[in-house]
Design a protein around this motif. Structure first.
Motif, PDB file in Angstrom:
ATOM      1  N   TYR A 145       0.827  -1.220   0.000  1.00  0.00           N
ATOM      2  CA  TYR A 145       0.000   0.000   0.000  1.00  0.00           C
ATOM      3  C   TYR A 145       0.859   1.267   0.000  1.00  0.00           C
ATOM      4  CZ  TYR A 145      -3.065  -3.623   1.960  1.00  0.00           C
ATOM      5  OH  TYR A 145      -3.720  -4.799   2.201  1.00  0.00           O
ATOM      6  N   ALA A 146       1.969   1.308   0.794  1.00  0.00           N
ATOM      7  CA  ALA A 146       2.911   2.441   0.817  1.00  0.00           C
ATOM      8  C   ALA A 146       2.207   3.762   1.103  1.00  0.00           C
ATOM      9  CB  ALA A 146       3.679   2.514  -0.518  1.00  0.00           C
ATOM     10  N   LEU A 147       1.342   3.767   2.124  1.00  0.00           N
ATOM     11  CA  LEU A 147       0.649   4.990   2.542  1.00  0.00           C
ATOM     12  C   LEU A 147       1.459   5.696   3.628  1.00  0.00           C
ATOM     13  CD1 LEU A 147      -2.989   3.577   2.786  1.00  0.00           C
ATOM     14  CD2 LEU A 147      -1.933   4.745   0.847  1.00  0.00           C
ATOM     15  N   TYR A 148       1.361   7.025   3.653  1.00  0.00           N
ATOM     16  CA  TYR A 148       2.038   7.801   4.699  1.00  0.00           C
ATOM     17  C   TYR A 148       1.191   7.748   5.967  1.00  0.00           C
ATOM     18  CZ  TYR A 148       4.849   9.689   0.881  1.00  0.00           C
ATOM     19  OH  TYR A 148       5.683   9.827  -0.201  1.00  0.00           O
ATOM     20  N   PRO A 149       1.723   7.169   7.054  1.00  0.00           N
ATOM     21  CA  PRO A 149       0.896   6.967   8.259  1.00  0.00           C
ATOM     22  C   PRO A 149       0.480   8.250   8.955  1.00  0.00           C
ATOM     23  CG  PRO A 149       3.192   6.379   8.703  1.00  0.00           C
ATOM     24  CD  PRO A 149       3.088   6.635   7.228  1.00  0.00           C
ATOM     25  N   ASN A 150       1.246   9.343   8.772  1.00  0.00           N
ATOM     26  CA  ASN A 150       0.940  10.596   9.455  1.00  0.00           C
ATOM     27  C   ASN A 150      -0.008  11.487   8.661  1.00  0.00           C
ATOM     28  OD1 ASN A 150       3.010  10.892   7.533  1.00  0.00           O
ATOM     29  ND2 ASN A 150       3.679  12.829   8.432  1.00  0.00           N
TER      30      ASN A 150
ATOM     31  N   ARG B  25      -7.496   0.298   3.142  1.00  0.00           N
ATOM     32  CA  ARG B  25      -6.168   0.808   2.770  1.00  0.00           C
ATOM     33  C   ARG B  25      -5.869   0.514   1.301  1.00  0.00           C
ATOM     34  NH1 ARG B  25      -4.693  -0.930   8.086  1.00  0.00           N
ATOM     35  NH2 ARG B  25      -3.804  -2.889   7.324  1.00  0.00           N
ATOM     36  N   GLN B  26      -6.320  -0.654   0.825  1.00  0.00           N
ATOM     37  CA  GLN B  26      -6.093  -0.985  -0.565  1.00  0.00           C
ATOM     38  C   GLN B  26      -6.864  -0.030  -1.481  1.00  0.00           C
ATOM     39  OE1 GLN B  26      -4.377  -1.765  -3.236  1.00  0.00           O
ATOM     40  NE2 GLN B  26      -3.928  -3.696  -2.223  1.00  0.00           N
ATOM     41  N   ARG B  27      -8.084   0.330  -1.101  1.00  0.00           N
ATOM     42  CA  ARG B  27      -8.869   1.292  -1.894  1.00  0.00           C
ATOM     43  C   ARG B  27      -8.187   2.660  -1.923  1.00  0.00           C
ATOM     44  NH1 ARG B  27     -14.553  -0.178  -2.594  1.00  0.00           N
ATOM     45  NH2 ARG B  27     -14.868  -2.238  -1.704  1.00  0.00           N
ATOM     46  N   VAL B  28      -7.608   3.065  -0.783  1.00  0.00           N
ATOM     47  CA  VAL B  28      -6.898   4.350  -0.733  1.00  0.00           C
ATOM     48  C   VAL B  28      -5.689   4.318  -1.675  1.00  0.00           C
ATOM     49  CG1 VAL B  28      -5.599   5.954   0.734  1.00  0.00           C
ATOM     50  CG2 VAL B  28      -7.676   4.845   1.610  1.00  0.00           C
ATOM     51  N   ALA B  29      -4.942   3.211  -1.652  1.00  0.00           N
ATOM     52  CA  ALA B  29      -3.786   3.079  -2.551  1.00  0.00           C
ATOM     53  C   ALA B  29      -4.219   3.143  -4.010  1.00  0.00           C
ATOM     54  CB  ALA B  29      -3.054   1.771  -2.263  1.00  0.00           C
ATOM     55  N   MET B  30      -5.351   2.510  -4.326  1.00  0.00           N
ATOM     56  CA  MET B  30      -5.874   2.583  -5.688  1.00  0.00           C
ATOM     57  C   MET B  30      -6.333   3.999  -6.009  1.00  0.00           C
ATOM     58  SD  MET B  30      -7.972  -1.021  -5.691  1.00  0.00           S
ATOM     59  CE  MET B  30      -9.023  -0.545  -7.046  1.00  0.00           C
ATOM     60  N   GLY B  31      -6.963   4.658  -5.029  1.00  0.00           N
ATOM     61  CA  GLY B  31      -7.433   6.027  -5.242  1.00  0.00           C
ATOM     62  C   GLY B  31      -6.296   6.993  -5.510  1.00  0.00           C
ATOM     63  N   ARG B  32      -5.171   6.796  -4.794  1.00  0.00           N
ATOM     64  CA  ARG B  32      -4.007   7.656  -5.011  1.00  0.00           C
ATOM     65  C   ARG B  32      -3.506   7.540  -6.453  1.00  0.00           C
ATOM     66  NH1 ARG B  32       0.769   6.085  -1.266  1.00  0.00           N
ATOM     67  NH2 ARG B  32       0.542   4.217  -2.561  1.00  0.00           N
ATOM     68  N   ALA B  33      -3.613   6.321  -7.018  1.00  0.00           N
ATOM     69  CA  ALA B  33      -3.224   6.141  -8.421  1.00  0.00           C
ATOM     70  C   ALA B  33      -4.249   6.778  -9.362  1.00  0.00           C
ATOM     71  CB  ALA B  33      -3.080   4.648  -8.727  1.00  0.00           C
ATOM     72  N   LEU B  34      -5.535   6.616  -9.050  1.00  0.00           N
ATOM     73  CA  LEU B  34      -6.587   7.085  -9.949  1.00  0.00           C
ATOM     74  C   LEU B  34      -6.644   8.603 -10.069  1.00  0.00           C
ATOM     75  CD1 LEU B  34      -9.467   4.626  -8.964  1.00  0.00           C
ATOM     76  CD2 LEU B  34      -8.373   4.772 -11.192  1.00  0.00           C
ATOM     77  N   VAL B  35      -6.379   9.329  -8.991  1.00  0.00           N
ATOM     78  CA  VAL B  35      -6.500  10.788  -9.054  1.00  0.00           C
ATOM     79  C   VAL B  35      -5.513  11.398 -10.029  1.00  0.00           C
ATOM     80  CG1 VAL B  35      -7.435  11.057  -6.720  1.00  0.00           C
ATOM     81  CG2 VAL B  35      -4.941  11.142  -7.061  1.00  0.00           C
ATOM     82  N   ARG B  36      -4.442  10.670 -10.328  1.00  0.00           N
ATOM     83  CA  ARG B  36      -3.409  11.226 -11.207  1.00  0.00           C
ATOM     84  C   ARG B  36      -3.767  11.112 -12.678  1.00  0.00           C
ATOM     85  NH1 ARG B  36       2.133   8.784 -10.144  1.00  0.00           N
ATOM     86  NH2 ARG B  36       2.504  10.154 -11.918  1.00  0.00           N
ATOM     87  N   ASP B  37      -4.792  10.316 -13.003  1.00  0.00           N
ATOM     88  CA  ASP B  37      -5.215  10.117 -14.394  1.00  0.00           C
ATOM     89  C   ASP B  37      -4.031   9.732 -15.292  1.00  0.00           C
ATOM     90  OD1 ASP B  37      -7.042   9.980 -16.482  1.00  0.00           O
ATOM     91  OD2 ASP B  37      -6.724  12.070 -17.058  1.00  0.00           O
ATOM     92  N   PRO B  38      -3.330   8.640 -14.958  1.00  0.00           N
ATOM     93  CA  PRO B  38      -2.127   8.267 -15.705  1.00  0.00           C
ATOM     94  C   PRO B  38      -2.461   7.563 -17.017  1.00  0.00           C
ATOM     95  CG  PRO B  38      -2.561   6.642 -14.028  1.00  0.00           C
ATOM     96  CD  PRO B  38      -3.631   7.694 -13.874  1.00  0.00           C
ATOM     97  N   ASP B  39      -1.443   7.393 -17.855  1.00  0.00           N
ATOM     98  CA  ASP B  39      -1.612   6.620 -19.094  1.00  0.00           C
ATOM     99  C   ASP B  39      -1.722   5.122 -18.796  1.00  0.00           C
ATOM    100  OD1 ASP B  39      -1.488   8.814 -20.845  1.00  0.00           O
ATOM    101  OD2 ASP B  39       0.699   8.810 -20.775  1.00  0.00           O
ATOM    102  N   VAL B  40      -0.940   4.649 -17.818  1.00  0.00           N
ATOM    103  CA  VAL B  40      -0.894   3.219 -17.497  1.00  0.00           C
ATOM    104  C   VAL B  40      -0.929   3.039 -15.983  1.00  0.00           C
ATOM    105  CG1 VAL B  40       0.415   1.068 -17.727  1.00  0.00           C
ATOM    106  CG2 VAL B  40       0.518   2.777 -19.560  1.00  0.00           C
ATOM    107  N   PHE B  41      -1.764   2.109 -15.534  1.00  0.00           N
ATOM    108  CA  PHE B  41      -1.779   1.705 -14.130  1.00  0.00           C
ATOM    109  C   PHE B  41      -0.955   0.427 -13.976  1.00  0.00           C
ATOM    110  CE2 PHE B  41      -5.768   4.095 -14.403  1.00  0.00           C
ATOM    111  CZ  PHE B  41      -5.675   4.888 -13.270  1.00  0.00           C
ATOM    112  N   LEU B  42      -0.110   0.398 -12.959  1.00  0.00           N
ATOM    113  CA  LEU B  42       0.695  -0.790 -12.663  1.00  0.00           C
ATOM    114  C   LEU B  42       0.316  -1.296 -11.276  1.00  0.00           C
ATOM    115  CD1 LEU B  42       4.189   0.540 -13.849  1.00  0.00           C
ATOM    116  CD2 LEU B  42       2.466  -0.679 -15.200  1.00  0.00           C
ATOM    117  N   PHE B  43      -0.069  -2.563 -11.188  1.00  0.00           N
ATOM    118  CA  PHE B  43      -0.449  -3.186  -9.913  1.00  0.00           C
ATOM    119  C   PHE B  43       0.543  -4.298  -9.599  1.00  0.00           C
ATOM    120  CE2 PHE B  43      -4.360  -1.208 -11.217  1.00  0.00           C
ATOM    121  CZ  PHE B  43      -5.094  -0.956 -10.055  1.00  0.00           C
ATOM    122  N   ASP B  44       1.197  -4.210  -8.427  1.00  0.00           N
ATOM    123  CA  ASP B  44       2.173  -5.221  -8.029  1.00  0.00           C
ATOM    124  C   ASP B  44       1.599  -6.060  -6.886  1.00  0.00           C
ATOM    125  OD1 ASP B  44       4.391  -6.769  -7.705  1.00  0.00           O
ATOM    126  OD2 ASP B  44       5.669  -5.184  -6.879  1.00  0.00           O
ATOM    127  N   GLU B  45       0.987  -7.203  -7.237  1.00  0.00           N
ATOM    128  CA  GLU B  45       0.373  -8.124  -6.267  1.00  0.00           C
ATOM    129  C   GLU B  45      -0.425  -7.376  -5.199  1.00  0.00           C
ATOM    130  OE1 GLU B  45       2.121 -11.771  -5.411  1.00  0.00           O
ATOM    131  OE2 GLU B  45       3.977 -11.395  -6.488  1.00  0.00           O
TER     132      GLU B  45
END
Length: 370
Positions: free
Chosen positions: A84-89, A139-159
């Motif tokens: 997930y790599a979320l900032y805890p603070n 937490r997994q939804r938040v990690a996905m949301g952090r990717a989605l807000v950027r509107d990238p060309d490619v999404f990469l999911f690592d397990e």
């Protein structure tokens, strides 16, 4: 040319080559799953697409732009990590918009993107919470949301689902599938779970020892595996691999195998180009669901063949009953209906749908094209 092009890409660490000329063209909107056992090179390839690993040879291009050597922040990709790599603070909202803020996106745009994505993922009520106050699925939804807000060309999911319990993993798998159907964005997804690969993907790249063993749709991978590795890695239970000899009698060709007592059984094959293989020892591949009782056989198949044999073990599994027998000196599993009247330590008249059978060369382990 694809939306994402991986062209003859290699990766070496010193004298050890871990990826061997990987060549994949990913179309826009495609959901490509890289699947294989631990150490096969799938995560290394994903990190090379992301720019987190250097490329030893070949090219990676996104929208016709070669990105070899381009910094990860300049590739317009977004990555969802296993941890997930979320900032805890930071709050959920701050975690999701931090990347946009670092890229100088104005606050009104950040707020709109946050509102849209959090509503899409149904986490809009969690925006003021910290990651430590969330469940694994949240937490997994938040990690996905952090990717989605950027509107990238490619999404990469690592397990991304490997840290979740079994039920939540199934639920999140469904959510990711829905998300892709709604957004139609390009996704490259790494997993070692072949069920995830089959259910999520539009195409699968099965990897082993740094090589792409087969690239195709889930149906192609499952029904016509390129080799024994793919046949036995994809599918649960795995495809049965049975030693056989090809025989001809008149116009008919048979796979001759041995039953539990070592007696020869002949299974008639559908018409095909078998001439070069008559008399040869081959390996017969049959999926468990192609072996059943006469009442459960596929009524649309013209090649249902009798298979009398002795039952070793039965394993009730809710909707299915798994039945183990011996063929060619190996344990062979049949997948049957829950109410099939089959009992251990008894003879039973199985049938096989030979339209589903595939043949492999025992030396090369490659599928024989007929």
């Amino acid at each position: 040319m694809g939306f994402l092009d991986i062209r003859n890409v290699t990766k070496s660490y010193g004298a050890v080559q871990v990826l061997h000329q990987v060549d994949i063209a990913v179309e826009e909107g495609e959901f490509l799953v890289l699947v294989g056992p631990s150490g096969c090179g799938k995560s290394t390839l994903l990190n090379m697409i992301a720019g987190l690993e250097g490329i030893s040879g070949g090219e990676i291009a996104i929208k016709d732009r070669v990105v070899n050597g381009v910094h990860p922040s300049k590739r317009n990709i977004a990555m969802v990590f296993q941890s997930y790599a979320l900032y805890p603070n930071m709050t959920v909202g701050q975690n999701m918009t931090f990347g946009l803020e670092m890229h100088g996106v104005p606050k009104p745009e950040r707020d709109k993107a946050l509102a849209d994505v959090s509503k899409l993922l149904q986490i809009d009520h969690l925006l003021d919470r910290k990651p430590g106050q969330l469940s694994g699925g949240q937490r997994q939804r938040v990690a996905m949301g952090r990717a989605l807000v950027r509107d990238p060309d490619v999404f990469l999911f690592d397990e991304p689902l490997s840290n979740l319990d079994a039920k939540l993993r199934v639920d999140m798998r469904t959510e990711i599938k829905k998300l892709h159907q709604r957004l139609k964005r390009t996704i490259v997804y790494v997993t070692h779970d072949q069920i995830e690969a089959m259910t999520l993907s539009t195409r699968i790249a099965v990897m082993n020892k740094g090589l792409v063993q087969q690239l195709g749709t889930p149906k192609e991978i499952y029904d016509t595996p390129a080799n024994i590795f793919v046949a036995t890695f994809m599918g649960s239970p795995a495809m049965n691999i049975i030693p056989a000899t090809l025989r001809r009698e008149g116009e008919s060709v048979f796979a001759e195998i041995q039953d539990h007592a070592g007696q020869n059984l002949r299974l008639a094959l559908p018409p095909g180009n078998f001439q070069a293989h008559i008399g040869r020892e081959l390996l017969l591949g049959i999926r468990p669901e192609a072996i059943t009782d006469p009442e459960g056989a596929d009524r649309n198949s013209a090649h249902i063949v009798p298979l009398p044999n002795f039952v070793t073990v039965t394993e009730p599994a809710g909707a299915d009953t798994f039945v183990t027998m011996t063929l060619g000196g190996k344990d062979v599993i049949a997948r049957m209906r829950a109410d099939a009247s089959v009992h251990p330590q008894q003879s039973f008249d199985f049938v096989v749908n030979m339209e589903k059978a595939v043949l492999f060369d025992p030396k090369t382990e490659e599928r024989i094209l007929t």
